[in-house]
Design an enzyme around this catalytic site. Structure first.
Site, mmCIF file in Angstrom:
data_model
loop_
_atom_site.group_PDB
_atom_site.id
_atom_site.type_symbol
_atom_site.label_atom_id
_atom_site.label_comp_id
_atom_site.label_asym_id
_atom_site.label_seq_id
_atom_site.Cartn_x
_atom_site.Cartn_y
_atom_site.Cartn_z
ATOM 1 N N LYS A 116 -15.950 -45.962 9.701
ATOM 2 C CA LYS A 116 -15.744 -45.279 10.987
ATOM 3 C C LYS A 116 -15.978 -46.184 12.192
ATOM 4 C CE LYS A 116 -15.002 -41.783 8.412
ATOM 5 N NZ LYS A 116 -13.637 -41.442 8.058
ATOM 6 N N GLY A 164 -16.934 -36.175 8.562
ATOM 7 C CA GLY A 164 -17.086 -34.759 8.262
ATOM 8 C C GLY A 164 -18.504 -34.268 8.477
ATOM 9 N N TYR A 202 -23.531 -38.340 23.208
ATOM 10 C CA TYR A 202 -23.257 -37.058 22.561
ATOM 11 C C TYR A 202 -22.469 -36.168 23.517
ATOM 12 C CZ TYR A 202 -23.938 -32.615 20.162
ATOM 13 O OH TYR A 202 -23.724 -31.430 19.535
ATOM 14 N N ASN A 290 -7.679 -39.341 9.560
ATOM 15 C CA ASN A 290 -7.548 -38.923 8.154
ATOM 16 C C ASN A 290 -6.238 -39.470 7.607
ATOM 17 O OD1 ASN A 290 -9.903 -37.293 8.293
ATOM 18 N ND2 ASN A 290 -8.705 -35.758 9.341
ATOM 19 N N ARG A 292 -4.392 -38.640 5.000
ATOM 20 C CA ARG A 292 -3.914 -37.730 3.947
ATOM 21 C C ARG A 292 -3.196 -36.550 4.596
ATOM 22 N NH1 ARG A 292 -9.300 -36.246 4.939
ATOM 23 N NH2 ARG A 292 -9.373 -34.146 5.789
ATOM 24 N N ARG A 336 -8.490 -19.493 6.484
ATOM 25 C CA ARG A 336 -8.821 -19.947 5.121
ATOM 26 C C ARG A 336 -9.519 -18.804 4.390
ATOM 27 N NH1 ARG A 336 -10.607 -26.275 5.136
ATOM 28 N NH2 ARG A 336 -9.155 -26.991 6.753
HETATM 29 C C1 MV4 Z 1 -19.595 -35.963 17.810
HETATM 30 C C2 MV4 Z 1 -19.971 -34.808 18.519
HETATM 31 C C3 MV4 Z 1 -20.373 -34.963 19.833
HETATM 32 N N1 MV4 Z 1 -20.413 -36.188 20.393
HETATM 33 N N2 MV4 Z 1 -19.643 -37.158 18.426
HETATM 34 C C4 MV4 Z 1 -18.889 -33.823 13.596
HETATM 35 C C5 MV4 Z 1 -18.094 -34.285 12.434
HETATM 36 C C6 MV4 Z 1 -17.814 -35.711 12.635
HETATM 37 N N3 MV4 Z 1 -16.439 -35.967 12.387
HETATM 38 C C7 MV4 Z 1 -18.168 -35.981 14.054
HETATM 39 N N4 MV4 Z 1 -18.737 -34.785 14.601
HETATM 40 C C8 MV4 Z 1 -19.146 -34.719 15.892
HETATM 41 N N5 MV4 Z 1 -19.181 -35.902 16.539
HETATM 42 C C9 MV4 Z 1 -20.057 -37.256 19.682
HETATM 43 N N6 MV4 Z 1 -20.129 -38.455 20.264
HETATM 44 C C10 MV4 Z 1 -19.902 -33.583 17.865
HETATM 45 C C11 MV4 Z 1 -19.507 -33.534 16.537
HETATM 46 C C12 MV4 Z 1 -19.524 -32.218 15.948
HETATM 47 C C13 MV4 Z 1 -18.353 -31.540 15.621
HETATM 48 C C14 MV4 Z 1 -17.103 -32.128 15.792
HETATM 49 C C15 MV4 Z 1 -15.953 -31.456 15.456
HETATM 50 C C16 MV4 Z 1 -16.040 -30.167 14.953
HETATM 51 C C17 MV4 Z 1 -17.242 -29.574 14.752
HETATM 52 C C18 MV4 Z 1 -18.416 -30.251 15.089
HETATM 53 C C19 MV4 Z 1 -19.629 -29.619 14.887
HETATM 54 C C20 MV4 Z 1 -20.781 -30.297 15.196
HETATM 55 C C21 MV4 Z 1 -20.727 -31.588 15.723
#
Ligand code: MV4
Length: 447
Positions: A116, A164, A202, A290, A292, A336
């Site tokens: 990543k 994920g 974040y 992704n 796929r 789903r």
């Molecule tokens: C984040 C974020 C907020 N800020 N990155 C969750 C799964 C992974 N693919 C990355 N994720 C997140 N990354 C930053 N810099 C919040 C999430 C996240 C999230 C992202 C998409 C869908 C649902 C989520 C649920 C919690 C946190």
């Protein structure tokens, strides 16, 4: 064109691939575990080969068994579906070694996007917006604290081998840093055998919006607009929709262009998804790619009238993409339907389906491998059906989805249908103004 495709998967996606192959005049080979002897993909394929025992590790994840099945049936290509071996670089390269076309990403592409932190660096170089944070991997707690101070808390640290949602920690202030760092590294080492971490600002309460792309062997890519996947619970998507209530034509063009730039920068071949976080200012940032076909691909098919599996097969064969970007003409949602109890923490509910009625009517599509009398084995994913509804407006989709959910009868097991019915009545959901945090405050008790 390919003469025979082996489908290295099970359930609804195996059927989905068989259906398109039929329409294209391509013969199909199903593979199955002993637990799936009575599955529909076995019955609907032209040939079927048993590849091992019920545990995935001894069947759907067994590269030698699947390659042997392709060899004895003389298949010229393998479609991996999603999950299982679909993003396994070794499988992709073994297929190539055996002269069997892997209908998916090359081993190199899987590796490039699987790490990543380096995927993010690659996308940044291609001009795709990324979230401020560390340049590559963090070398120490001290370096992490320094960067966090500069970009300001809250920050998030993520496992480079993760994705994920695994191996991540949100850090709100400096004195939480060291423990979060140690915990995340221990978790990542145990889960992925790799404890490389990177850091980002974040983004609070974002939306998860992904762009579907298809790239060809000439290095050209096009996009098919977005899917909004913000309705998730513990990183499991429960409902997806397109177009997104927060994406207008201008933002769609910008995100589409960025996704294409990213795909073309790496010479991406096949169907892929570029995932973005979109914040409250409608700024978007690359999250992951992704390599796929995804579970939620049918909503894109319904609004663009474009068969994504057919397109995957065509580009794998060397046929170029049209170069046109596809924009939604309709609205669509996918629920789903899982064999889980939504009022009991979504506990799996495998078992025999004693009675079944599948909904129908205008704008209703059901992708499913289940039938009345079918026993859902406990060994695999609990998704048993995808209910996909399309209509002229988002409001009409919601009305039609509720109608179709009420028509759906699945007896003998618990399913997520009652949850989805409740969701269709939720004012916040109906308003379209929700974020990935929506289900954290959802009342699952009286479903
Ligand atoms: C984040 C974020 C907020 N800020 N990155 C969750 C799964 C992974 N693919 C990355 N994720 C997140 N990354 C930053 N810099 C919040 C999430 C996240 C999230 C992202 C998409 C869908 C649902 C989520 C649920 C919690 C946190």
């Amino acid at each position: 064109m390919f003469k025979k495709i082996l489908i290295a998967n099970r359930g609804e996606i195996a059927l989905r691939v068989i259906r398109t192959c039929r329409e294209m005049g391509i013969k199909t080979v199903a593979v199955y575990s002993t637990a799936d002897k009575e599955s529909l993909h076995v019955k609907f394929a032209d040939e079927a080969v048993c590849i091992g025992k019920a545990p995935s590790s001894e069947s759907y994840l067994s590269i030698p068994s699947i390659i042997s099945a392709a060899e004895i049936t003389n298949a010229d290509a393998i479609h991996p579906g999603y999950g299982f071996l679909s993003e396994n670089a070794e499988f992709s390269s073994v297929c190539e070694e055996y002269g069997i076309k892997f209908i998916g990403a090359s081993a190199d592409m899987i590796n490039q996007m699987g790490d990543k932190a380096s995927a993010k660096a690659t996308m940044e170089k291609a001009g795709v917006p990324t979230i401020p944070g560390s340049k590559g991997l963090l070398k120490s707690v001290e370096e992490g604290k320094k960067i966090a101070k500069k970009i300001k808390y809250p920050v998030i640290i993520k496992a480079t081998a993760g994705g994920g949602g695994r191996g991540m920690r949100i850090i709100k202030k400096e004195d939480e840093f060291e423990k979060a760092w140690n915990d995340a590294r221990t978790e990542s080492k145990a889960a992925f055998g790799n404890d490389g971490m990177y850091l980002e600002k974040y983004i609070e309460e974002p939306r998860h919006i992904e762009i579907q792309i298809v790239g060809d062997s000439k290095g050209k890519a096009c996009h098919l607009s977005e899917r909004d996947c913000s309705i998730q619970r513990r990183h499991q998507k429960l409902l997806e929709e397109t177009p997104s209530p927060v994406v207008d034509k201008k933002l769609r063009d910008k995100m589409g262009k960025a996704a294409i730039a990213g795909a073309e920068a790496i010479g991406y071949e096949g169907a892929g998804t570029v995932e973005f976080l979109v914040d409250k200012h409608s700024d978007f940032y690359f999250m992951e790619m992704n390599t796929r076909i995804q579970v939620e691909h049918p909503i894109t098919e319904e609004v663009t009238d474009y068969d994504l599996i057919k397109e995957q097969i065509k580009v794998a064969y060397g046929i170029p993409v049209s170069g046109i970007n596809y924009y939604p003409n309709l609205f669509a949602m996918e629920c789903r339907i899982n064999a889980e109890d939504p009022s009991n923490d979504f506990r799996p509910s495998p078992g025999k389906i004693t009675n079944l009625h599948i909904p129908g009517g205008h704008g209703v599509r059901v992708d499913s491998h289940v039938y009345a009398g079918y026993t859902i084995p406990p060994n695999y994913d609990s998704m048993i059906a995808k209910l996909i509804v399309s209509a002229q407006t988002r409001e009409e989709v919601i009305v039609r989805m509720k109608r179709a959910l009420q028509e759906f009868v699945i007896e003998g097991i618990k399913t997520t249908i009652p949850f989805h019915i409740k969701l269709m009545d939720d004012e916040k959901f109906k308003s379209g103004k929700f974020t990935t945090a929506f289900l954290e405050s959802f009342d699952f008790s009286k479903i």
